[in-house]
Design a protein around this motif. Structure first.
Motif, mmCIF file in Angstrom:
data_model
loop_
_atom_site.group_PDB
_atom_site.id
_atom_site.type_symbol
_atom_site.label_atom_id
_atom_site.label_comp_id
_atom_site.label_asym_id
_atom_site.label_seq_id
_atom_site.Cartn_x
_atom_site.Cartn_y
_atom_site.Cartn_z
ATOM 1 N N MET A 1 0.825 -1.215 0.000
ATOM 2 C CA MET A 1 0.000 0.000 0.000
ATOM 3 C C MET A 1 0.856 1.260 0.000
ATOM 4 O O MET A 1 0.503 2.252 -0.626
ATOM 5 N N GLU A 2 2.004 1.206 0.695
ATOM 6 C CA GLU A 2 2.883 2.377 0.665
ATOM 7 C C GLU A 2 3.438 2.598 -0.741
ATOM 8 O O GLU A 2 3.601 3.735 -1.188
ATOM 9 N N ALA B 1 0.632 4.186 -2.669
ATOM 10 C CA ALA B 1 0.488 5.591 -2.245
ATOM 11 C C ALA B 1 1.573 6.452 -2.906
ATOM 12 O O ALA B 1 1.303 7.574 -3.350
ATOM 13 N N THR C 1 -6.533 -1.054 4.426
ATOM 14 C CA THR C 1 -6.126 -0.812 3.043
ATOM 15 C C THR C 1 -6.791 0.462 2.513
ATOM 16 O O THR C 1 -6.148 1.295 1.874
ATOM 17 N N LYS D 1 -7.599 3.049 4.062
ATOM 18 C CA LYS D 1 -7.054 4.275 4.682
ATOM 19 C C LYS D 1 -6.090 5.022 3.759
ATOM 20 O O LYS D 1 -5.910 6.228 3.918
ATOM 21 N N TYR D 2 -5.486 4.320 2.836
ATOM 22 C CA TYR D 2 -4.533 4.966 1.933
ATOM 23 C C TYR D 2 -5.233 5.817 0.877
ATOM 24 O O TYR D 2 -4.606 6.627 0.216
#
Ligand code: ADP
Ligand code: ADP
Length: 222
Positions: free
Chosen positions: A183-184, A187, A205, A207-208
């Motif tokens: 996920m990072e 992002a 998940t 939240k991104y």
């Protein structure tokens, strides 16, 4: 201008016994650089939405615009070009080709496009960028972990430099620590300007994303 726009999109699956209204008159705009999470219960139409946006399937009625183009007006070749050049796909099950090594998996869309092997080294560069150790380039997908397979799948999705990334449960097969890493990475790709539309069940998940769109019974309810 929205990079993705749906106007009154309805998708009906006709089955022998009845019709299923998977998307019911959905209107939606997604702007360049947005990161959107599509959420909602199973059967609410999330995958159907992603398939329409990805031009893998056509709406029963309504209009769909990708990067300003009305997809209804495109012929098959133009649609193939649009899918290839504008959209990268990332799936829950990675969908790598088992018989190709990791570098070949990333190279494959370029071979389809240019009808020849890559001679620029770009697939290797992308694999390094997503954090795949260079000693792994010539391994096959079944020789690496799920997290590493998803990194390779992300590299493959980026190889034609699409402005849109469509992700269907990108962390669905990963443990929580690996999910955070993936996920990072998504992002960061969003911060670099790519528009991301991601279907997920998972709050951590989601939240991104900058915006959540909640579906129920084929409609946007939140
Ligand atoms: P979600 O991704 O939210 O779980 P889907 O988009 O997969 O929802 O499904 C929405 C509705 O459309 C469901 O009722 C599902 O059973 C139906 N559906 C999805 N794909 C098909 C298909 N290929 N043929 C018939 N019905 C389908
Ligand atoms: P990640 O954190 O990327 O998911 P893991 O902690 O699962 O990685 O894996 C640790 C190491 O074990 C990695 O170098 C990976 O390549 C290797 N590995 C994981 N699964 C397999 C497998 N099925 N076959 C061979 N090597 C594997």
């Amino acid at each position: 201008n929205p990079v993705i726009a749906l106007e009154n999109v309805t998708k009906i699956y006709s089955l022998p016994t009845d019709d299923v209204i998977a998307l019911d008159n959905v209107s939606l705009e997604i702007f360049e650089g947005e990161f959107v999470a599509i959420m909602g219960p199973s059967g609410s139409g999330k995958s159907t939405l992603l398939n329409q946006v990805g031009c893998l399937d056509v709406p029963t009625s309504g209009n769909l615009y990708i990067d300003g183009k009305d997809v209804k007006t495109l012929n098959d070749d133009e649609l193939t070009d649009l899918r290839r050049d504008k959209i990268g796909y990332i799936f829950q099950k990675f969908n790598l080709i088992p018989l190709l090594d990791l570098k070949e998996n990333v190279e494959y869309p370029l071979i389809l496009k240019n009808k020849k092997r890559d001679d620029t080294g770009y697939p290797q560069k992308l694999l390094e960028m997503v954090g795949l150790d260079s000693t792994r380039m010539f391994h096959r997908p079944n020789e690496i972990s799920g997290g590493q397979q998803q990194r390779v799948a992300i590299a493959r999705a980026l190889v034609n430099s699409p402005k849109i990334l469509l992700c269907d449960e990108p962390t669905g097969n990963l443990d929580s620590k690996t999910s955070v890493q993936i996920m990072e990475m998504l992002a960061e790709l969003n911060r670099q300007g790519r528009t991301i539309v991601m279907v997920t069940h998972d709050d951590d998940t989601a939240k991104y994303a900058h915006r959540r769109i909640i579906f129920a019974d084929g409609r946007i309810v939140g």
